[in-house]
Motif scaffolding. Sequence first.
Motif, PDB file in Angstrom:
ATOM      1  N   THR A   1       0.322   4.134  -4.832  1.00 60.74           N
ATOM      2  CA  THR A   1      -0.915   3.970  -5.582  1.00 60.74           C
ATOM      3  C   THR A   1      -0.833   4.790  -6.865  1.00 60.74           C
ATOM      4  O   THR A   1      -0.020   5.716  -6.989  1.00 60.74           O
TER       5      THR A   1
ATOM      6  N   GLY B   1       0.780  -1.228   0.000  1.00 59.06           N
ATOM      7  CA  GLY B   1       0.000   0.000   0.000  1.00 59.06           C
ATOM      8  C   GLY B   1       0.811   1.276   0.000  1.00 59.06           C
ATOM      9  O   GLY B   1       0.242   2.368   0.106  1.00 59.06           O
TER      10      GLY B   1
ATOM     11  N   SER C   1      -7.382   1.788  -1.912  1.00 57.30           N
ATOM     12  CA  SER C   1      -6.727   1.512  -0.639  1.00 57.30           C
ATOM     13  C   SER C   1      -6.810   0.019  -0.374  1.00 57.30           C
ATOM     14  O   SER C   1      -7.534  -0.703  -1.065  1.00 57.30           O
TER      15      SER C   1
END
Length: 122
Positions: free
Chosen positions: A58, A55, A71
């Motif tokens: 992005t 994560g 997410s």
Amino acid sequence: QVSLVESGGDLVQAGGSLRLSCVASIRSFSDYAVGWFRQAPGKEREFVARIMWDGTDTDHAASVKGRFTISRDNAKNSVYLQMNSLEPEDTGVYYCAAGPMYSKTPRDYQYWGQGTQVTVSS
């Protein structure tokens, strides 16, 4: 057995919001990048957003940047797509996909869900 299951698609008016979810039954899910793609009738599947294994990075398509946010929660084997300010052009079937590469290209993804329909009315 590996599976990805999307949910959250719906019929919504322009300007509205939806949150898509993708739950994966993949061992070591945190080792996989995940992408969201969409396909409108008569059109090719297109990249919407992607997120790295942990994560930390992005990326969103230009057409959705500033409106959509990807997410993930690896503890829940889940990835999300928050979609705001929806437009009729966002209509389509939305798919999540998991794979070893952090890619915008559908063929680079190993596992795919069945998709969830998003329809935005004007």
